[in-house]
Design an enzyme around this catalytic site. Structure first.
Site, PDB file in Angstrom:
ATOM      1  N   SER B  46       6.402   6.364  -3.202  1.00 14.64           N
ATOM      2  CA  SER B  46       6.810   7.288  -1.430  1.00 14.64           C
ATOM      3  C   SER B  46       8.643   8.266  -1.515  1.00 14.64           C
ATOM      4  O   SER B  46       8.489   8.557  -1.048  1.00 14.64           O
ATOM      5  CB  SER B  46       7.547   6.393  -0.282  1.00 14.64           C
ATOM      6  OG  SER B  46       8.804   5.317  -1.416  1.00 14.64           O
ATOM      7  N   HIS B  47       9.042   7.968  -3.028  1.00 15.30           N
ATOM      8  CA  HIS B  47      10.016   8.638  -2.980  1.00 15.30           C
ATOM      9  C   HIS B  47      10.509   9.450  -4.703  1.00 15.30           C
ATOM     10  O   HIS B  47      11.149   9.548  -5.706  1.00 15.30           O
ATOM     11  CB  HIS B  47      11.674   7.930  -3.213  1.00 15.30           C
ATOM     12  CG  HIS B  47      12.390   7.230  -1.747  1.00 15.30           C
ATOM     13  ND1 HIS B  47      11.610   6.279  -1.773  1.00 15.30           N
ATOM     14  CD2 HIS B  47      12.999   8.255  -1.182  1.00 15.30           C
ATOM     15  CE1 HIS B  47      12.561   6.030  -0.417  1.00 15.30           C
ATOM     16  NE2 HIS B  47      12.973   7.049  -0.125  1.00 15.30           N
ATOM     17  N   GLU B 187       5.373   4.524   5.816  1.00 19.50           N
ATOM     18  CA  GLU B 187       4.542   3.299   6.377  1.00 19.50           C
ATOM     19  C   GLU B 187       3.608   3.497   6.774  1.00 19.50           C
ATOM     20  O   GLU B 187       2.589   2.839   7.373  1.00 19.50           O
ATOM     21  CB  GLU B 187       4.980   2.227   5.821  1.00 19.50           C
ATOM     22  CG  GLU B 187       5.150   1.366   4.341  1.00 19.50           C
ATOM     23  CD  GLU B 187       5.616   0.272   4.162  1.00 19.50           C
ATOM     24  OE1 GLU B 187       4.800  -0.752   4.508  1.00 19.50           O
ATOM     25  OE2 GLU B 187       6.665  -0.123   4.553  1.00 19.50           O
TER      26      GLU B 187
END
Lengths: 335, 335
Positions: B46-47, B187
């Site tokens: 996610s990063h 999410e």
């Protein structure tokens, strides 16, 4: 239940008399009596007059010094240390506060480490003098090892409260002060006394199984609030107000207590920030942004932390405080 | 799903090429490419590399400067300010870091305020250089107003992450980095894409009713983790990394975005503590206490925050990273 109504002056005098009568020095009796009176005044009975029972009990067990004189040290440009010498934290805090404020105004941010203190008081009381001075405050302290880390089932962390305060000029400050455990240990004890089950999620029994039986959880382990996130904050408190300042973790505090049932012993870390030093002449513009945030919280029905406390305070200043006759008698019996 | 395996060098080169090709200066392209490569390397997709899509999108919308040169100011004995000038936070952080470390070693504690920065990166990346230097670190930043305060139902707070790190000498540091929202916004978006309901407790719809429909929650409001306690921490982040440092709250950031859908814009606050300055020559004794705490966590099955990240890192350094062919193609198309 028969109740007793005391003016704030009467409540303070009673507390002071009990503390002096049990051998606390004038200096310690003064700050401790003020603290428990203020807790009662602010509608926070769990940090009010009933604390005198545990305070005297801890003294009689030899687990707190009644008269240690705090030693305040200018430890670094932005660090003050205050050695409480085995006494309660409050006098050390009071004596270190002027230097903490001075350092904060000079450096922009500063830390106060209180060491070797016995801790019973709400952190709220250590934040409000900072917001009164126009500063932002942050405080945390470990306690006794009663709480399991997320993913574990054995007591390791304390209830590890974190408090934060923001000054609001003439208005009451924004202050929160909360345990990183799902519930306060006292709440579980109150359920036990009332013969009521506790909500799910507060703790596990000594086999590590979730339990709603208060005694089973007191014998097992409490849980943190908010799952692994709350657990991470609890660990942070252990580190910041333990090893970072050269003091005990909650496990070490409980080991030191050695079954006596005394209050937690160790350190407390307090941080202060000076908005004026961060913001210069623009401070008022940016502090107004915070008011906009608070307005947006309140206008949708969210309460500001600490709000109820200041309502209770205004009422108690007029009407005094009310405690049960039983508690009143128990306190009087300590004199 | 077809996957593409990239060495870390290849991943970095791809990211760097995309950033340079879209007009980011060499300095910004270097730190941003390193950041997204490191995120991917550490198993934090996610990063990771997919962030390049949002980064380029934000640039094309005119919502981030590709080349602003940070201005670092020695603002007070314990305060460094870094004005990012509308660019991403990373270059400002990198350029301010030496002065933050110097001030921390001198004062014991110091703060870095990054202002006017667009923020996409995990705070983990701003903590690790501090723990590498043997310091304790703390960081937080607001985002866009997506999260309702406890007791309310309207978006006001950002996902407002808080990160904390503790140095462990030769071992990987203890670092947590977590949103104060119940879940990351990404999410919820992933559930939407997968056509799956979200767990209860993540958010409410635009009527303020609890909902498991991801689109309804994206249109309504996310909730904080841990009820009113998580909400209090979220408010603290708004205040510390907003008004205290003269920068935007999450509501102001979203208003500034004005529907463009760009990344959050505002400030970040980083605190650093020097254990050696707090503890003097006894530092190693007290740092060993922290190791005892970590051992007691792990021996009962509790994971240390950040653990998984360092396992993923070791693996990626040998085997590179694996992303989907679709993501790879989408990134390549940005060149």
């Amino acid at each position: 239940m028969t109740m007793v109504n005391l003016s704030l002056t009467e409540a303070y005098s009673l507390a002071h008399q009990v503390l002096r009568g049990n051998g606390f020095s004038e200096e310690h009796a003064t700050v401790v009596a003020r603290n428990v009176t203020n807790g009662e005044r602010d509608g926070c009975a769990s940090h009010g007059l009933w604390r005198l029972l545990g305070i005297v009990d801890t003294l009689r067990k030899g687990k707190v010094s009644p008269d240690a004189v705090p030693v305040v040290t200018d430890s670094a440009p932005a660090i003050v240390k205050a050695d409480a010498g085995g006494a309660f934290s409050l006098l050390a805090f009071e004596q270190a506060l002027p230097l903490l404020i001075e350092k904060t105004r000079h450096c922009g941010i500063a830390a106060l480490a209180i060491n070797r203190c016995v801790h019973f008081s709400a952190l709220f009381a250590d934040i409000e003098p900072l917001t009164d001075a126009g500063l932002v405050g942050y405080a945390c302290t470990p306690s006794h090892a009663w709480v399991a880390p997320a993913g574990g089932t054995l007591p390791l962390f304390g209830t590890n409260p974190i408090a934060f305060g923001w000054p609001r000029g003439e208005r009451p400050p924004f202050i929160f002060d909360m345990a990183t455990s799902a519930a306060a240990r006292g709440e579980i004890q109150l359920h036990l006394r009332a013969g009521k089950p506790i909500p799910e999620g507060w703790g596990v029994d000594s086999d590590g199984q979730p339990s709603t039986d208060p005694q089973a959880v007191l014998d097992g382990a409490m849980l943190t609030f908010g799952g692994h996130k709350g657990s991470a904050f609890a660990a942070m408190v252990e580190l910041l107000a333990g090893p970072l300042i050269g003091d005990m973790t909650s496990a070490e505090s409980l080991a030191w207590d050695d079954g006596a049932g005394g209050l937690p012993y160790g350190g407390e870390l307090i941080l202060a920030f000076d908005p004026t030093r961060f913001l210069g002449q623009e401070a008022h513009v940016h502090l107004a942004r915070a008011e906009t945030l608070f307005d947006a919280m309140q206008s949708q029905g969210a309460r500001l932390p600490g709000e109820r406390r200041f309502v209770a305070r205004a009422k108690a200043e007029q009407e005094g405080v009310v405690i049960t006759r039983t508690l009143y008698d128990d306190i009087c019996a300590l004199r």
